[in-house]
Design an enzyme around this catalytic site. Structure first.
Site, PDB file in Angstrom:
ATOM      1  N   ASP A 469       0.831  -1.209   0.000  1.00  0.00           N
ATOM      2  CA  ASP A 469       0.000   0.000   0.000  1.00  0.00           C
ATOM      3  C   ASP A 469       0.863   1.255   0.000  1.00  0.00           C
ATOM      4  OD1 ASP A 469      -2.304   1.525   0.128  1.00  0.00           O
ATOM      5  OD2 ASP A 469      -3.134   0.469   1.857  1.00  0.00           O
ATOM      6  N   ASP A 539     -10.855   2.164  -3.141  1.00  0.00           N
ATOM      7  CA  ASP A 539     -11.401   1.842  -1.822  1.00  0.00           C
ATOM      8  C   ASP A 539     -12.921   1.790  -1.858  1.00  0.00           C
ATOM      9  OD1 ASP A 539      -9.128   1.417  -0.352  1.00  0.00           O
ATOM     10  OD2 ASP A 539      -8.907   3.497   0.270  1.00  0.00           O
TER      11      ASP A 539
HETATM   12  C1  GLA Z   1      -5.755   1.978   2.170  1.00  0.00           C
HETATM   13  C2  GLA Z   1      -6.150   0.808   1.313  1.00  0.00           C
HETATM   14  C3  GLA Z   1      -7.171  -0.034   2.024  1.00  0.00           C
HETATM   15  C4  GLA Z   1      -6.610  -0.506   3.347  1.00  0.00           C
HETATM   16  C5  GLA Z   1      -6.155   0.685   4.167  1.00  0.00           C
HETATM   17  C6  GLA Z   1      -5.402   0.254   5.405  1.00  0.00           C
HETATM   18  O1  GLA Z   1      -6.785   2.887   2.305  1.00  0.00           O
HETATM   19  O2  GLA Z   1      -6.647   1.252   0.079  1.00  0.00           O
HETATM   20  O3  GLA Z   1      -7.553  -1.128   1.239  1.00  0.00           O
HETATM   21  O4  GLA Z   1      -5.538  -1.375   3.106  1.00  0.00           O
HETATM   22  O5  GLA Z   1      -5.285   1.541   3.420  1.00  0.00           O
HETATM   23  O6  GLA Z   1      -4.961   1.301   6.143  1.00  0.00           O
END
Ligand code: GLA
Length: 720
Positions: A469, A539
């Site tokens: 990420d 997301d």
């Molecule tokens: C980001 C990612 C999510 C999750 C969060 C965790 O927003 O896109 O899928 O992994 O971080 O903090």
């Protein structure tokens, strides 16, 4: 294929031709880019080129501005935005590039330290020499006979002994005639990534860019430049896309002469690169895709090319694990007792891999602390990762783990021990985002440190999947370890550091599947795909919003590259409720998984999940190998429909969704696409068999569903 007689170069791919010539006075003139032409047409193209060639007395001439070029130069009668700017030690930045030599070799161009096309048929390398300095520019053109993608990049070389300052070095320059074009861009923001937006290109400069250190949610490093009349299904367009994940720019300039100049590469805002004598700067590759079958054909060509030549061949066409990720199920609030039931239920429902998201390491109960401390929080996870991994194994599941390698929280052991590892400009208050700072990945010692920590976890535990990420944009752009005159190198060096870590981790752990992510889809680009065969698309997992996000993303990325998960309702991001079947159908158009607490499902929902998963496993081959046909655009209509068709056209999978019901909206047809008109297809759900021709011309009635209702059709060719 590449043909040359020493002064004209003709490049040919599956359906395109591209011609360049060296003029008598040494200038490199762009002659043609479009549908296929042959060697016998070169005379015609040259005669047309004569009208824009500068005269013989080049010192008298201001005509470079009107000459279609291959790499624009600066301050010498070419008044376009330059393709490159380099400054001599006396401060002069004037350049005038002329042909020096060429060579043609098998395979692809060398791009050290950056993602690149893994294999190709031939490369043409043309060397240009600056009249006023010791700089040479190598232009690479890589062709694949069976593809409509032409790959370009440039290498700036300082052949002298004295340093040169490079202030701009784009990867390519392309001049198209008849300036009236439209541009499709993929614009967005967090949760609404890659919405296609098409508008006529006006006079002046149109600029797409990211200054965020990542390719960004806001503007993807892609554009489709469309000729008048180009639609999804017909007409000509040119896809322009960078194999690059950092701050980029793509510009289109329509100037007084009826010509459109398109250029792109590393963003030149704040950029400056010192090239000492003998050094070179390699620019990222750009993919130029020609289509005479509208944006649909362009997307299919790009998707095929990325799968065949950029994505790791070990994974490109291999079935992906169906995952369940615990992020929306638990957020940071989990322990073994909460996770075990998710794992156990996942096994019952046919899911392959459990991915443990953010919160398993250091002190991390919310987003205020812990990033950088890549060791297990044993207070939260009793017995460490092994307890969870054993549980997974005993249920026949594999285990995946989340990392955010490039980040650090001030409340972390790493930051307390090495505050200088974070990017903080001297005396400048760092901007905080999600309570985290960015590590200075221009520094090898910082990258080494993170490599050691992550590889220790991967070596000591049976981990088959990593979610990488990256949750904030880069600000301050300053490294305490770079000398003042090299601070302009920061942004590009940062992404080179990211690529270095990705190269080392994927190299050391070839059996671990790496998924990319950046606060949803903030780093979804062809460069990232080189390391991450799939990337978290957004997301937002809402069953309707996803039709739009996935539609836009499919403009220039294959379905198998898009991670798509089914989550709960009301949806956590939009509050909307859509049927479970709809969420499953929409997510099945990608690399599929779940993002919810499976153990809280009712028995009825569980049996639906079982069925949705079974369906996915059945059609996954089409997602991996097939060609996408976008049929009804959810941005402009109250419906969505897409079909994936196998390469041999014997199978197809159609997913449709109705957004809001419209009263009396009867007798609406959907016209399928991409089928073989002469084959007869059986549609399992409808119990009918019809020719491909009828399914495309007569169409099928759109099923009646409630709001946000979806349908799927499985088509199989049968003997007539
Ligand atoms: C980001 C990612 C999510 C999750 C969060 C965790 O927003 O896109 O899928 O992994 O971080 O903090």
């Amino acid at each position: 294929m590449i043909y040359t007689d020493g002064s004209v170069f003709l490049l040919q791919g599956r359906t395109y031709g591209y011609a360049i010539r060296v003029l008598g006075n040494g200038f490199l003139q762009h002659l043609y880019y479009g549908g296929k032409v042959s060697r016998c047409d070169l005379g015609l193209l040259a005669a047309m080129g004569d009208t824009t060639a500068p005269g013989d007395d080049i010192n008298m001439d201001m005509a470079f501005d009107g000459m279609p070029g291959e790499y624009g130069f600066f301050a010498h009668g070419d008044f376009h935005d330059p393709t490159a700017v380099f400054v001599r030690s006396d401060g002069a930045a004037v350049s005038r590039l002329r042909y020096k030599s060429y060579r043609i070799y098998d395979g692809t161009a060398r791009v050290v330290g950056m993602p690149h096309v893994r294999k190709a048929d031939k490369t043409l390398e043309i060397t240009l020499k600056d009249d006023f300095s010791d700089v040479e520019i190598l232009l690479n053109y890589t062709v694949c006979d069976d593809s409509d993608v032409l790959v370009r990049n440039a290498v700036v070389k300082n052949m002298g002994k004295i340093a040169v300052g490079v202030k701009k070095a784009f990867s390519f320059c392309l001049d198209l005639p008849n300036g009236e074009y439209s541009m499709m861009r993929l614009a967005g923001t967090w949760g609404r990534e890659r919405c296609p937006e098409t508008a006529p290109i006006a006079h002046g400069i149109t600029r797409l860019q990211s200054l965020r250190g990542a390719s960004s949610h806001q503007t993807n490093p892609f554009t489709a430049v469309m000729r008048p009349g180009c639609t999804e299904e017909s007409g000509e367009c040119f896809g322009i896309q960078l194999v690059y994940s950092g701050s980029f720019a793509i510009t289109a300039e329509w100037s007084r002469n009826a010509q459109l100049r398109i250029q792109g590469g590393i963003n030149d805002v704040g950029f400056e690169w010192t090239l000492n004598g003998g050094e070179e700067l390699v620019t990222p590759q750009a993919l130029l895709t020609y289509s005479c079958g509208g944006t649909g054909e362009m997307s299919r060509s790009i998707a095929r090319f990325l799968r065949d030549r950029i994505i790791d061949p070990k994974y490109a066409y291999s079935p992906r694990p169906v995952v369940v990720n615990n992020w929306e199920a638990t957020y940071f609030d989990f322990d073994n007792e909460k996770l075990f039931p998710i794992i156990d239920t996942a096994a019952e429902l046919g899911i392959d891999t459990f991915v443990l998201d953010d919160g398993w390491f250091g002190k991390r109960d919310d987003d205020r602390s812990g990033l950088g401390d890549w060791f297990v929080n044993e207070k939260k996870l009793k017995g460490g990762l092994n307890t969870l991994i054993d549980r997974c194994k005993s249920r026949g599941l594999k285990f995946g783990l989340w990392f955010e390698p490039e980040m650090v929280c001030e409340d972390s052991d790493l930051y307390r021990a090495h505050p200088d590892y974070a990017i903080t400009a001297n005396g400048v208050q760092p901007a905080r985002s999600r309570n985290q700072l960015v590590l200075d990945f221009t520094r090898k010692d910082v990258v080494d440190r993170i490599y050691t920590a992550i590889s220790k976890i991967l070596a000591e535990n049976d981990i088959s999947y990593v979610k990488w990420d990256m949750n904030r944009s880069i600000t301050e752009c300053y490294s305490s370890k770079l000398p003042p005159e090299r601070q302009g190198e920061f942004m590009h060096r940062y992404i080179l550091g990211v690529y270095d870590l990705a190269e080392r981790l994927t190299g050391a752990f070839p059996d671990v599947f790496f998924e990319g992510c950046a606060g949803g889809g903030g780093r979804f680009d062809a460069g990232a795909l080189y390391y991450f065969p799939q990337i978290w698309t957004s997301d937002v997992t809402d069953g309707y919003e996803r039709t739009k996000i996935q539609w836009g993303t499919s403009m220039c990325y294959p379905l198998s590259a898009m991670s798509c998960h089914v989550s709960v309702c009301p949806n956590h991001q939009t509050g909307r409720t859509t049927p479970l079947f709809t969420r499953g159908a929409v997510a099945s158009l990608g690399a599929f998984g779940y993002e919810l607490d499976l153990s809280k499902l009712t028995e009825e929902e569980k049996s639906q999940v079982r069925e949705i998963t079974r369906n996915y496993k059945r059609i996954q081959r089409l997602i991996l190998d097939g060609d996408l046909y976008r049929i009804i655009d959810p941005f402009t209509r109250d419906y969505f429909c897409e079909a994936v068709v196998s390469a041999d056209k014997t199978e197809a999978y159609v997913v449709g969704e109705r957004v809001l019901c419209i009263p009396c909206d009867y007798n609406r047809y959907v016209y399928l696409r991409g089928l073989d008109p002469d084959k007869v297809y059986e549609i399992e759900e409808l119990g009918v068999a019809s020719s491909g021709a009828a399914l495309m011309n007569v169409g099928l009635l759109l099923p009646k569903t409630a709001d946000f209702g979806a349908w799927t059709w499985h088509l199989k060719a049968v003997e007539k």
